[in-house]
Write a protein that holds these residues in place. Structure first.
Motif, short mmCIF file in Angstrom:
data_model
loop_
_atom_site.label_atom_id
_atom_site.label_comp_id
_atom_site.label_asym_id
_atom_site.label_seq_id
_atom_site.Cartn_x
_atom_site.Cartn_y
_atom_site.Cartn_z
N ARG A 36 41.02 -23.11 4.62
CA ARG A 36 40.79 -24.54 4.70
C ARG A 36 39.50 -24.94 3.99
O ARG A 36 39.38 -26.05 3.48
CB ARG A 36 40.74 -24.96 6.16
CG ARG A 36 40.61 -26.43 6.35
CD ARG A 36 40.75 -26.82 7.81
NE ARG A 36 40.56 -28.25 7.94
CZ ARG A 36 40.19 -28.85 9.03
NH1 ARG A 36 39.99 -28.15 10.13
NH2 ARG A 36 40.03 -30.14 9.07
N TYR A 37 38.51 -24.04 3.98
CA TYR A 37 37.23 -24.31 3.35
C TYR A 37 36.96 -23.30 2.25
O TYR A 37 37.37 -22.15 2.32
CB TYR A 37 36.09 -24.23 4.38
CG TYR A 37 36.05 -25.41 5.31
CD1 TYR A 37 35.30 -26.54 4.99
CD2 TYR A 37 36.79 -25.41 6.48
CE1 TYR A 37 35.28 -27.63 5.84
CE2 TYR A 37 36.78 -26.51 7.33
CZ TYR A 37 36.02 -27.61 7.00
OH TYR A 37 36.01 -28.70 7.84
N VAL A 39 33.78 -21.50 0.11
CA VAL A 39 32.33 -21.22 0.12
C VAL A 39 32.02 -20.50 -1.19
O VAL A 39 32.13 -19.28 -1.27
CB VAL A 39 31.92 -20.36 1.34
CG1 VAL A 39 30.41 -20.10 1.32
CG2 VAL A 39 32.33 -21.03 2.64
N LEU A 59 31.82 -25.73 11.98
CA LEU A 59 33.00 -26.49 11.54
C LEU A 59 34.03 -26.62 12.65
O LEU A 59 34.73 -27.63 12.73
CB LEU A 59 33.61 -25.83 10.30
CG LEU A 59 32.73 -25.89 9.05
CD1 LEU A 59 33.26 -24.97 7.96
CD2 LEU A 59 32.60 -27.32 8.56
N THR A 65 33.97 -32.55 9.46
CA THR A 65 33.08 -32.18 8.36
C THR A 65 33.91 -31.76 7.14
O THR A 65 34.78 -30.91 7.23
CB THR A 65 32.15 -31.03 8.78
OG1 THR A 65 31.41 -31.44 9.93
CG2 THR A 65 31.20 -30.64 7.66
N GLU A 66 33.60 -32.39 6.01
CA GLU A 66 34.25 -32.02 4.75
C GLU A 66 33.34 -31.21 3.86
O GLU A 66 33.80 -30.42 3.05
CB GLU A 66 34.72 -33.28 4.01
CG GLU A 66 35.82 -34.01 4.74
CD GLU A 66 36.36 -35.18 3.95
OE1 GLU A 66 37.59 -35.26 3.81
OE2 GLU A 66 35.56 -36.02 3.47
N LEU A 67 32.03 -31.42 4.00
CA LEU A 67 31.04 -30.67 3.22
C LEU A 67 29.93 -30.25 4.16
O LEU A 67 29.34 -31.09 4.85
CB LEU A 67 30.47 -31.53 2.08
CG LEU A 67 29.29 -30.93 1.32
CD1 LEU A 67 29.72 -29.69 0.52
CD2 LEU A 67 28.68 -31.96 0.38
N ALA A 106 30.03 -25.20 2.19
CA ALA A 106 31.42 -25.01 2.58
C ALA A 106 32.09 -26.35 2.34
O ALA A 106 31.67 -27.37 2.88
CB ALA A 106 31.54 -24.60 4.05
N ILE A 107 33.11 -26.35 1.50
CA ILE A 107 33.79 -27.57 1.10
C ILE A 107 35.26 -27.46 1.50
O ILE A 107 35.89 -26.43 1.25
CB ILE A 107 33.72 -27.78 -0.43
CG1 ILE A 107 32.28 -27.69 -0.93
CG2 ILE A 107 34.36 -29.10 -0.83
CD1 ILE A 107 32.18 -27.53 -2.42
N ARG A 108 35.78 -28.51 2.10
CA ARG A 108 37.22 -28.49 2.40
C ARG A 108 37.99 -28.30 1.10
O ARG A 108 37.72 -28.97 0.10
CB ARG A 108 37.64 -29.77 3.10
CG ARG A 108 37.25 -29.71 4.56
CD ARG A 108 37.90 -30.69 5.42
NE ARG A 108 39.25 -31.05 5.02
CZ ARG A 108 40.04 -31.79 5.75
NH1 ARG A 108 39.63 -32.22 6.92
NH2 ARG A 108 41.24 -32.12 5.35
N LYS A 109 38.91 -27.37 1.12
CA LYS A 109 39.66 -27.04 -0.09
C LYS A 109 40.42 -28.25 -0.63
O LYS A 109 40.42 -28.49 -1.84
CB LYS A 109 40.63 -25.89 0.18
CG LYS A 109 41.37 -25.47 -1.07
CD LYS A 109 42.33 -24.34 -0.82
CE LYS A 109 43.00 -23.99 -2.14
NZ LYS A 109 44.24 -23.27 -1.97
#
Length: 176
Positions: A36-37, A39, A59, A65-67, A106-109
């Protein structure tokens, strides 16, 4: 890497030759990612041993949280850490001045795919470009800071990292 992959079915390694710079390498990794995230890690840098666990716990507690980003420091070839960088809460105006977010992130894919991943024409300032494009969509309401130094940027005495001013200028021009 193969040893880790054999010991944990969640770990998958891919070896490929990619031309086109680091943005293309990261985009290729994004195409293989199943979580889902995302990194992204810079070759040679290190994560704190508990970094992914700390980020996952954060998270889980704040799923909107998206970023997510945290603090960082520098590490030399002997493992000595120095120059801690304690970052502020998300500030879109400060992000326009420079990439203070840095690593780790960490960014949501799905968000990363929505903005099109890294742009190869922005190598030299690819992370800043990505973060500015993400901030246009995501904003302060879903960007969080985890105040712990979870990333160790590699520093070698024989090299000095210099910003890529033409790439940075392009990033700002495109963003504005």
């Amino acid at each position: 890497l193969e040893r880790y992959e054999q010991g944990d079915p969640r770990i998958k390694t891919r070896f490929c030759s990619v031309s086109g710079g680091m943005s293309q390498v990261f985009n290729t990794g994004l195409s293989y990612a199943a979580g889902r995230y995302i990194v992204p890690l810079v070759p040679g840098d290190e994560l704190h041993p508990a970094a992914l666990a700390e980020m996952a716990l954060f998270l889980e507690e704040q799923p909107e949280t998206e970023l997510l980003y945290s603090d960082e420091d520098q590490i030399d070839d002997e493992g000595h850490r120095s120059s801690p960088l304690f970052k502020p809460a998300f500030d879109p105006d400060l992000l326009l001045a420079f990439n203070y977010i840095g690593h780790p992130i960490a960014i949501r894919k799905d968000l990363m795919e929505r903005v099109g991943g890294y742009r190869t024409e922005c190598d030299g300032a690819r992370d800043w470009d990505l973060l500015l494009r993400i901030s246009e969509i995501s904003g302060a309401s879903s960007t969080r800071h985890l105040p712990k130094p979870l990333y160790h940027a590699r520093v070698r005495p024989d090299s000095v990292a210099m910003p890529d001013f033409p790439a940075g200028r392009r990033v700002l021009e495109d963003h504005m």
